[in-house]
Design a protein around this motif. Structure first.
Motif, PDB file in Angstrom:
ATOM      1  N   TYR A 269       0.832  -1.208   0.000  1.00  0.00           N
ATOM      2  CA  TYR A 269       0.000   0.000   0.000  1.00  0.00           C
ATOM      3  C   TYR A 269       0.865   1.257   0.000  1.00  0.00           C
ATOM      4  CZ  TYR A 269      -2.847   3.892   1.346  1.00  0.00           C
ATOM      5  OH  TYR A 269      -3.436   5.140   1.364  1.00  0.00           O
ATOM      6  N   VAL A 270       0.469   2.232  -0.830  1.00  0.00           N
ATOM      7  CA  VAL A 270       1.154   3.518  -0.897  1.00  0.00           C
ATOM      8  C   VAL A 270       0.116   4.628  -0.768  1.00  0.00           C
ATOM      9  CG1 VAL A 270       2.589   5.046  -2.299  1.00  0.00           C
ATOM     10  CG2 VAL A 270       2.917   2.573  -2.423  1.00  0.00           C
ATOM     11  N   GLY A 271       0.307   5.508   0.223  1.00  0.00           N
ATOM     12  CA  GLY A 271      -0.617   6.620   0.351  1.00  0.00           C
ATOM     13  C   GLY A 271      -0.758   7.097   1.774  1.00  0.00           C
ATOM     14  N   PRO A 272      -1.628   8.090   1.991  1.00  0.00           N
ATOM     15  CA  PRO A 272      -1.746   8.716   3.304  1.00  0.00           C
ATOM     16  C   PRO A 272      -2.596   7.954   4.309  1.00  0.00           C
ATOM     17  CG  PRO A 272      -3.181   9.810   1.734  1.00  0.00           C
ATOM     18  CD  PRO A 272      -2.405   8.793   0.958  1.00  0.00           C
ATOM     19  N   ALA A 273      -3.182   6.824   3.907  1.00  0.00           N
ATOM     20  CA  ALA A 273      -4.063   6.079   4.810  1.00  0.00           C
ATOM     21  C   ALA A 273      -3.361   4.870   5.409  1.00  0.00           C
ATOM     22  CB  ALA A 273      -5.330   5.645   4.072  1.00  0.00           C
ATOM     23  N   ALA A 274      -2.033   4.913   5.501  1.00  0.00           N
ATOM     24  CA  ALA A 274      -1.275   3.751   5.968  1.00  0.00           C
ATOM     25  C   ALA A 274      -1.685   3.321   7.367  1.00  0.00           C
ATOM     26  CB  ALA A 274       0.219   4.054   5.928  1.00  0.00           C
ATOM     27  N   ASP A 275      -1.907   4.272   8.267  1.00  0.00           N
ATOM     28  CA  ASP A 275      -2.281   3.907   9.642  1.00  0.00           C
ATOM     29  C   ASP A 275      -3.593   3.135   9.670  1.00  0.00           C
ATOM     30  OD1 ASP A 275      -0.005   5.099  10.566  1.00  0.00           O
ATOM     31  OD2 ASP A 275      -0.990   6.948  11.234  1.00  0.00           O
ATOM     32  N   ALA A 276      -4.576   3.605   8.886  1.00  0.00           N
ATOM     33  CA  ALA A 276      -5.870   2.919   8.844  1.00  0.00           C
ATOM     34  C   ALA A 276      -5.736   1.536   8.226  1.00  0.00           C
ATOM     35  CB  ALA A 276      -6.878   3.756   8.057  1.00  0.00           C
ATOM     36  N   VAL A 277      -4.911   1.430   7.205  1.00  0.00           N
ATOM     37  CA  VAL A 277      -4.718   0.137   6.543  1.00  0.00           C
ATOM     38  C   VAL A 277      -4.045  -0.851   7.487  1.00  0.00           C
ATOM     39  CG1 VAL A 277      -3.453  -1.041   4.700  1.00  0.00           C
ATOM     40  CG2 VAL A 277      -4.712   1.068   4.198  1.00  0.00           C
ATOM     41  N   ILE A 278      -2.956  -0.435   8.141  1.00  0.00           N
ATOM     42  CA  ILE A 278      -2.228  -1.332   9.045  1.00  0.00           C
ATOM     43  C   ILE A 278      -3.086  -1.731  10.242  1.00  0.00           C
ATOM     44  CG2 ILE A 278      -0.337  -1.374  10.716  1.00  0.00           C
ATOM     45  CD1 ILE A 278       0.573  -2.032   7.963  1.00  0.00           C
ATOM     46  N   ALA A 279      -3.890  -0.809  10.725  1.00  0.00           N
ATOM     47  CA  ALA A 279      -4.749  -1.129  11.862  1.00  0.00           C
ATOM     48  C   ALA A 279      -5.735  -2.239  11.512  1.00  0.00           C
ATOM     49  CB  ALA A 279      -5.506   0.121  12.313  1.00  0.00           C
ATOM     50  N   ARG A 280      -6.179  -2.265  10.263  1.00  0.00           N
ATOM     51  CA  ARG A 280      -7.153  -3.283   9.859  1.00  0.00           C
ATOM     52  C   ARG A 280      -6.478  -4.525   9.296  1.00  0.00           C
ATOM     53  NH1 ARG A 280     -10.025  -6.724   9.276  1.00  0.00           N
ATOM     54  NH2 ARG A 280     -12.166  -6.838   8.467  1.00  0.00           N
ATOM     55  N   PHE A 281      -5.366  -4.330   8.558  1.00  0.00           N
ATOM     56  CA  PHE A 281      -4.694  -5.443   7.894  1.00  0.00           C
ATOM     57  C   PHE A 281      -3.188  -5.346   8.135  1.00  0.00           C
ATOM     58  CE2 PHE A 281      -8.486  -4.574   5.212  1.00  0.00           C
ATOM     59  CZ  PHE A 281      -9.175  -5.756   5.474  1.00  0.00           C
ATOM     60  N   PRO A 282      -2.709  -5.861   9.246  1.00  0.00           N
ATOM     61  CA  PRO A 282      -1.290  -5.701   9.582  1.00  0.00           C
ATOM     62  C   PRO A 282      -0.345  -6.434   8.635  1.00  0.00           C
ATOM     63  CG  PRO A 282      -2.395  -7.169  11.130  1.00  0.00           C
ATOM     64  CD  PRO A 282      -3.466  -6.534  10.311  1.00  0.00           C
ATOM     65  N   GLU A 283      -0.850  -7.332   7.825  1.00  0.00           N
ATOM     66  CA  GLU A 283       0.011  -8.046   6.881  1.00  0.00           C
ATOM     67  C   GLU A 283       0.383  -7.193   5.665  1.00  0.00           C
ATOM     68  OE1 GLU A 283      -4.173  -9.865   6.233  1.00  0.00           O
ATOM     69  OE2 GLU A 283      -3.182  -8.497   7.619  1.00  0.00           O
ATOM     70  N   THR A 284      -0.233  -6.043   5.507  1.00  0.00           N
ATOM     71  CA  THR A 284       0.030  -5.179   4.363  1.00  0.00           C
ATOM     72  C   THR A 284       1.412  -4.528   4.468  1.00  0.00           C
ATOM     73  OG1 THR A 284      -2.341  -4.663   4.348  1.00  0.00           O
ATOM     74  CG2 THR A 284      -0.916  -3.305   2.963  1.00  0.00           C
ATOM     75  N   LEU A 285       2.105  -4.438   3.343  1.00  0.00           N
ATOM     76  CA  LEU A 285       3.361  -3.695   3.258  1.00  0.00           C
ATOM     77  C   LEU A 285       3.016  -2.243   2.928  1.00  0.00           C
ATOM     78  CD1 LEU A 285       5.210  -6.258   0.936  1.00  0.00           C
ATOM     79  CD2 LEU A 285       5.163  -6.225   3.443  1.00  0.00           C
ATOM     80  N   VAL A 286       3.498  -1.280   3.698  1.00  0.00           N
ATOM     81  CA  VAL A 286       3.117   0.112   3.476  1.00  0.00           C
ATOM     82  C   VAL A 286       4.341   0.958   3.146  1.00  0.00           C
ATOM     83  CG1 VAL A 286       1.116  -0.092   5.005  1.00  0.00           C
ATOM     84  CG2 VAL A 286       3.294   0.734   5.915  1.00  0.00           C
ATOM     85  N   HIS A 287       4.067   2.032   2.422  1.00  0.00           N
ATOM     86  CA  HIS A 287       5.120   2.963   2.024  1.00  0.00           C
ATOM     87  C   HIS A 287       4.487   4.345   1.862  1.00  0.00           C
ATOM     88  CE1 HIS A 287       8.371   4.778  -0.382  1.00  0.00           C
ATOM     89  NE2 HIS A 287       9.141   3.789   0.035  1.00  0.00           N
ATOM     90  N   ALA A 288       5.243   5.358   2.199  1.00  0.00           N
ATOM     91  CA  ALA A 288       4.714   6.718   2.127  1.00  0.00           C
ATOM     92  C   ALA A 288       4.582   7.212   0.695  1.00  0.00           C
ATOM     93  CB  ALA A 288       5.620   7.674   2.917  1.00  0.00           C
ATOM     94  N   GLY A 289       5.323   6.634  -0.233  1.00  0.00           N
ATOM     95  CA  GLY A 289       5.240   7.036  -1.624  1.00  0.00           C
ATOM     96  C   GLY A 289       6.437   7.860  -2.052  1.00  0.00           C
ATOM     97  N   PRO A 290       6.506   8.221  -3.307  1.00  0.00           N
ATOM     98  CA  PRO A 290       5.537   7.942  -4.365  1.00  0.00           C
ATOM     99  C   PRO A 290       5.549   6.475  -4.793  1.00  0.00           C
ATOM    100  CG  PRO A 290       7.494   8.922  -5.314  1.00  0.00           C
ATOM    101  CD  PRO A 290       7.685   8.960  -3.832  1.00  0.00           C
ATOM    102  N   PRO A 291       4.598   6.067  -5.628  1.00  0.00           N
ATOM    103  CA  PRO A 291       4.530   4.662  -6.025  1.00  0.00           C
ATOM    104  C   PRO A 291       5.819   4.132  -6.641  1.00  0.00           C
ATOM    105  CG  PRO A 291       2.478   5.750  -6.578  1.00  0.00           C
ATOM    106  CD  PRO A 291       3.408   6.820  -6.088  1.00  0.00           C
ATOM    107  N   ALA A 292       6.515   4.954  -7.423  1.00  0.00           N
ATOM    108  CA  ALA A 292       7.729   4.496  -8.081  1.00  0.00           C
ATOM    109  C   ALA A 292       8.826   4.126  -7.091  1.00  0.00           C
ATOM    110  CB  ALA A 292       8.241   5.564  -9.046  1.00  0.00           C
TER     111      ALA A 292
END
Length: 480
Positions: A269-292
């Motif tokens: 996942y890339v974007g400003p909602a990383a905290d919400a994503v990790i809170a619901r799905f901790p298995e997700t890999l997150v990054h602040a971005g940009p996508p490249a």
């Protein structure tokens, strides 16, 4: 798989077969199948009251010959002749010879009918019902009778699925030889009721490539990824999700929910909602971005809840992997950037978004869904999944059938449902299939998940649709 062919191809196939058969044999095959279908709907044929709505040409002839078969089994059959000077004479003679009658007052016999056979217009009809047929059609639909359409409901257009005027909605449509596109595509599909295909022998004479096709569970199962002993999370595919914003963090969560259940080995996942994503799905890999800068992926999903982040859309489109564009991403889309891509692009608009992309009114898109999805695919040089009561998937050009999927339920029309679909389709895309196959499988699974989630008959949420995806996957893979 159900396949549908254009009228021109059907007529050519019928002509080739009729040249090899005794005169009238093909119509007899159709009439036999039609009469059998009608008999199955009646508690008993003997003593039942059947009304035939008979137009001109072969369609009316099919109705008359089927009526003759029912009359010989003891049904009371009346024919309403809407074009007496162009009636199929042999069919009418067969009906009267079997004890059937021509109705003096169509409204009188319709008021007491058990079954109405709609043979007003055939597969070549355009522009809705003629004015003189409208009162009779309304009386038929307003009666307590079961309405059976001959080949196609009168008033719908066979090749396009459009309904340009009034049409007679059927409870059952008995179609011959092959489906017609209108039977698989709304708005015409809703007029057809249940569809029963009667084999009249034209199959070998039809083109191998149909105009439209609809996948069954078994067809979808063959498109789904299956890990092997040598699989790891990276070999299974990594899907990148560029979605969500400060205003719409839930879109990111729902897109990730769909992606985690779509067969890819990992979700990035890339974007400003990383905290919400990790809170619901901790298995997700997150990054602040940009996508490249986020790391290697095998496919991207961009757009759900993205707001005004046009940079993310440009960044993702510049990648060399398949890309799915949805929601806000469609609004921010640069058509030239899509056409310039060497990797596949999948666009997933609803009717309103498709209308904006085409520069048309939404009502135009909804009325002409087949033409609209083809136009979008050609304009952008991309695969297009047009959401709706029947979801359509089209590739550019005319050599590939459009896929139609009616697995869904009206309960899917809920906020966030499309975000789940985009994540699911993107995850399938990352596992390796063609964009057309990933889109088709995702639409089918998403529709089935919606049905399963709505099985209790109460409103559902997008998260419940995502939660039902594993059961939908099992249902497709193991329908027994």
């Amino acid at each position: 798989m159900r396949t549908a062919h254009r009228v021109e191809k059907v007529r050519t196939a019928e002509a080739e077969l009729m040249a090899r058969l005794p005169d009238g044999a093909l119509m007899q095959r159709a009439a036999a199948g039609l009469a059998a279908a009608c008999a199955d709907l009646l508690p008993r044929v003997y003593g039942s009251r059947v009304v035939l709505l008979v137009g001109s040409g072969a369609n009316g002839g099919d109705a008359l010959w089927a009526g003759a078969r029912l009359a010989r089994r003891g049904a009371g059959v009346h024919a309403v002749l809407l074009a007496p000077d162009r009636v199929h004479t042999a069919g009418l003679a067969a009906l009267t010879g079997a004890g059937g009658r021509v109705a003096d007052d169509p409204f009188d016999v319709l008021a007491t009918a058990d079954l109405v056979l709609d043979g007003i217009t055939g597969i070549g009809g355009t522009g809705g019902l003629r004015p003189d047929a409208v009162p009779v059609a309304r009386a038929a639909r307003g009666s307590d009778a079961v309405v059976v359409a001959v080949d196609l409901p009168s008033g719908v257009e066979a090749d396009s699925g459009e309904v340009r005027g009034e049409a007679l909605r059927a409870d059952l449509t008995v179609t011959f030889g092959t489906h017609k596109p209108a039977l698989l595509i709304d708005p015409a599909r809703t007029c057809a009721g249940t569809v029963r295909l009667v084999d009249i022998g034209i199959g070998p004479y039809l083109p191998s490539v149909p105009e439209v096709e609809a996948l069954h569970h078994a067809d979808v199962a063959r498109l789904l990824p299956r890990p092997t002993a040598g699989s790891d999370k990276y070999r299974r595919g990594v899907v990148g999700i560029a979605a969500g914003s400060a205003r719409y963090p839930g879109a990111a969560v729902l897109a990730v929910a769909g992606a985690l259940r779509g067969g890819a080995g990992a979700v990035r996942y890339v974007g400003p909602a990383a905290d919400a994503v990790i809170a619901r799905f901790p298995e997700t890999l997150v990054h602040a971005g940009p996508p490249a800068k986020a790391g290697r992926v095998q496919a991207w999903v961009v757009g759900p809840g993205l707001g005004e982040d046009a940079d993310a859309v440009r960044d993702v489109l510049a990648s060399d992997v398949p890309v799915l564009v949805d929601a806000d991403g469609l609004r921010l889309l640069d058509p030239d950037a899509v056409r310039a891509r060497s990797a596949p692009t999948l666009l997933t608009p609803h009717a309103g978004e498709a209308a904006a992309l085409l520069g048309r009114a939404r009502t135009e898109v909804e009325a002409a869904r087949l033409a609209s999805v083809r136009a979008l695919a050609d304009r952008f040089g991309a695969t297009v999944l047009l959401k709706g009561s029947t979801t359509l998937v089209a590739d550019p050009g005319t050599g590939v059938p459009v896929r139609a999927d009616a697995m869904g339920t009206p309960w899917l029309a809920t906020a966030g449902s499309g975000d789940v679909l985009s994540g699911l389709a993107g995850s399938l895309l990352a596992s390796g299939p063609a964009a057309r196959d990933a889109a088709s499988a995702a639409a089918h699974l998403h529709g089935l998940a919606g049905r399963l989630a709505a099985a209790r008959g109460v409103p559902i949420t997008a998260q419940e649709i995502a939660d039902a995806l594993p059961a939908a996957w099992r249902g497709v893979r193991d329908p027994g």
